[in-house]
Design an enzyme around this catalytic site. Sequence first.
Site, PDB file in Angstrom:
ATOM      1  N   HIS A  59     -11.915  10.063   5.686  1.00 47.87           N
ATOM      2  CA  HIS A  59     -11.680   8.652   5.968  1.00 47.87           C
ATOM      3  C   HIS A  59     -11.227   8.373   7.399  1.00 47.87           C
ATOM      4  O   HIS A  59     -11.726   7.458   8.041  1.00 47.87           O
ATOM      5  CB  HIS A  59     -10.630   8.133   4.992  1.00 47.87           C
ATOM      6  CG  HIS A  59     -10.312   6.682   5.125  1.00 47.87           C
ATOM      7  ND1 HIS A  59     -11.272   5.696   4.969  1.00 47.87           N
ATOM      8  CD2 HIS A  59      -9.144   6.038   5.395  1.00 47.87           C
ATOM      9  CE1 HIS A  59     -10.703   4.503   5.130  1.00 47.87           C
ATOM     10  NE2 HIS A  59      -9.421   4.682   5.403  1.00 47.87           N
TER      11      HIS A  59
ATOM     12  N   ARG B  39      -0.801   8.936   1.431  1.00 49.76           N
ATOM     13  CA  ARG B  39      -2.179   9.360   1.154  1.00 49.76           C
ATOM     14  C   ARG B  39      -2.346  10.873   1.066  1.00 49.76           C
ATOM     15  O   ARG B  39      -3.142  11.368   0.265  1.00 49.76           O
ATOM     16  CB  ARG B  39      -3.121   8.819   2.233  1.00 49.76           C
ATOM     17  CG  ARG B  39      -3.447   7.369   2.054  1.00 49.76           C
ATOM     18  CD  ARG B  39      -4.410   6.902   3.112  1.00 49.76           C
ATOM     19  NE  ARG B  39      -4.704   5.486   2.931  1.00 49.76           N
ATOM     20  CZ  ARG B  39      -5.352   4.754   3.797  1.00 49.76           C
ATOM     21  NH1 ARG B  39      -5.781   5.296   4.913  1.00 49.76           N
ATOM     22  NH2 ARG B  39      -5.591   3.478   3.564  1.00 49.76           N
TER      23      ARG B  39
ATOM     24  N   HIS C  34      -9.315   9.669   2.227  1.00 51.89           N
ATOM     25  CA  HIS C  34      -8.872   8.541   1.406  1.00 51.89           C
ATOM     26  C   HIS C  34      -8.920   8.984  -0.052  1.00 51.89           C
ATOM     27  O   HIS C  34      -9.931   9.516  -0.509  1.00 51.89           O
ATOM     28  CB  HIS C  34      -9.768   7.315   1.621  1.00 51.89           C
ATOM     29  CG  HIS C  34      -9.150   6.046   1.123  1.00 51.89           C
ATOM     30  ND1 HIS C  34      -9.046   5.759  -0.215  1.00 51.89           N
ATOM     31  CD2 HIS C  34      -8.577   5.005   1.771  1.00 51.89           C
ATOM     32  CE1 HIS C  34      -8.448   4.594  -0.370  1.00 51.89           C
ATOM     33  NE2 HIS C  34      -8.151   4.120   0.831  1.00 51.89           N
TER      34      HIS C  34
ATOM     35  N   GLU D  43       0.837  -1.197   0.000  1.00 48.97           N
ATOM     36  CA  GLU D  43       0.000   0.000   0.000  1.00 48.97           C
ATOM     37  C   GLU D  43       0.872   1.247   0.000  1.00 48.97           C
ATOM     38  O   GLU D  43       2.085   1.174   0.191  1.00 48.97           O
ATOM     39  CB  GLU D  43      -0.968  -0.019   1.197  1.00 48.97           C
ATOM     40  CG  GLU D  43      -1.983  -1.146   1.117  1.00 48.97           C
ATOM     41  CD  GLU D  43      -3.055  -1.083   2.189  1.00 48.97           C
ATOM     42  OE1 GLU D  43      -3.161  -0.033   2.855  1.00 48.97           O
ATOM     43  OE2 GLU D  43      -3.786  -2.070   2.354  1.00 48.97           O
TER      44      GLU D  43
ATOM     45  N   ARG E 117      -1.537   9.386   8.710  1.00 54.07           N
ATOM     46  CA  ARG E 117      -1.455   7.962   9.035  1.00 54.07           C
ATOM     47  C   ARG E 117      -0.922   7.152   7.859  1.00 54.07           C
ATOM     48  O   ARG E 117      -1.426   7.260   6.743  1.00 54.07           O
ATOM     49  CB  ARG E 117      -2.843   7.442   9.429  1.00 54.07           C
ATOM     50  CG  ARG E 117      -2.882   5.943   9.704  1.00 54.07           C
ATOM     51  CD  ARG E 117      -4.248   5.514  10.189  1.00 54.07           C
ATOM     52  NE  ARG E 117      -5.276   5.606   9.182  1.00 54.07           N
ATOM     53  CZ  ARG E 117      -5.570   4.633   8.303  1.00 54.07           C
ATOM     54  NH1 ARG E 117      -4.889   3.497   8.310  1.00 54.07           N
ATOM     55  NH2 ARG E 117      -6.551   4.789   7.434  1.00 54.07           N
TER      56      ARG E 117
END
Length: 469
Positions: free
Chosen positions: A276, A215, A169, A52, A311
């Site tokens: 998100h 992100r 997100h 990811e 995060r």
Amino acid sequence: YHFNDTIKAGRGLCDAIAVEILVQEGRNVINNLIDIGMKFDQQNESLALGMEGGHSKRRILHAGGSATGKMVVDFLISKIKEDRNISIFENFYTYKLISDGTTCFGACAIHLSSNECYAFSSKATILATGGTSGIYLRTTNPNVSTGDGMALAYDAGAEIIDMEFIQFHPTALYLEHGDAFLITEAIRGEGAYLLNHNNERFMPKYHKLAELAPRDIVSKSIFNEMKLANKENIFLRLDHLDADYIKKRFVNIYVELQKYGLDLTKDAIPVAPAAHYTVGGVKSGYHSETNLFGLLTAGEVSSTGIHGANRLASNSLPECMVFGKRAIDYAKDYYYVKYNENFDVKNLSVDKTKEEEYTKYKHFLANLMTKNVGIVRSEKSISFAISEIDKIKNSIQSNENEYYSNMLLKLLDVCKLISTSALERHESRGVHIREDYPEENPEYLFHIVQQKNKPLKYIPVEPNNDYVW
């Protein structure tokens, strides 16, 4: 490597000790989960590992393709139901923590079917109520995830920290009418491309990791492309990847998209960022303890210091498990709160005539926060949001002892907590992006702490010179 990736994603605001706890204890906690029967996806008789954004290695366990969170939760619920020592009270709304400002003695809740009120006294109280992203128009969260736990803790006297950092997100399904549906980051980990309305792959011009950038960078880049094209979405494409593998690996997403006439393996999937994850929350120590004796936290409601300003993808589930276990161990060994019978615990009434007003204000605040304290903010937009929040609070007949009024007051508190921190941080860092302060400012290597009826507090972070953010 996991430590380094987490620190780098957090843009200078991570607590290195908390991150060390996560990466050292995470393996044992996950192995314990497997030992009691949790099944993760396998590949060649070994655990299948996904990739990811922001990760330098394949290390993400998954279950049911991309249904990992649901499968872990369902598994744990089944274990809870088997344990006769655990009592479950469903369909309850917790409206107040029982607190004197220094100690938490339990909580008050109303049963939403019978409207009966209960006071739960406890040696230790653990908040595990999730985040705040449900306050925004487009969110991957259930619409009830509106930060109730943070508002409860704030009202009881707990410290709330880092509320400006709301992670969007990058890829939630975009439909003109309909809820946002999360298209997992693991899809980009397997090689999916992001394309703009000119059918151009744009991420390589924003970051060397392209679609696998952290992100905050991907969301900001998508926002820029949408703004340039004056469009509400961009596209995700996987038609260059093996179709059979994609169907198997992301079976739940493939099936869900078919409901909208979209084929994950062939079509350009319209996506846009959606609120998100709440990076900040109730300030929690290394044992998940708060400044209120007897009150602990677990999961997204807490701010353990792990995530910094952004995060790292998939760090939320191991944080839940590592710090959830620490909360239980600490409560068991160190807390024994004796209930004070002298507390005046007020019951909550339900006035159905106030439901329409609550729904109207909730929708108004969702629009307000999305437009003014969303992915990109400015002093002008945040100040406007704060003035509107204050107007509502001053205009309503506030009654914290009535159900819909209680929910509205909590919602207003959460919106104000986010907006106040966002206004105070005069820089762009991680998921906090300011149009008027577009760069990181080394003078802002601190955390912003809010506590009811007290001035803002600032906790400096010692920069770790071994890492370049």
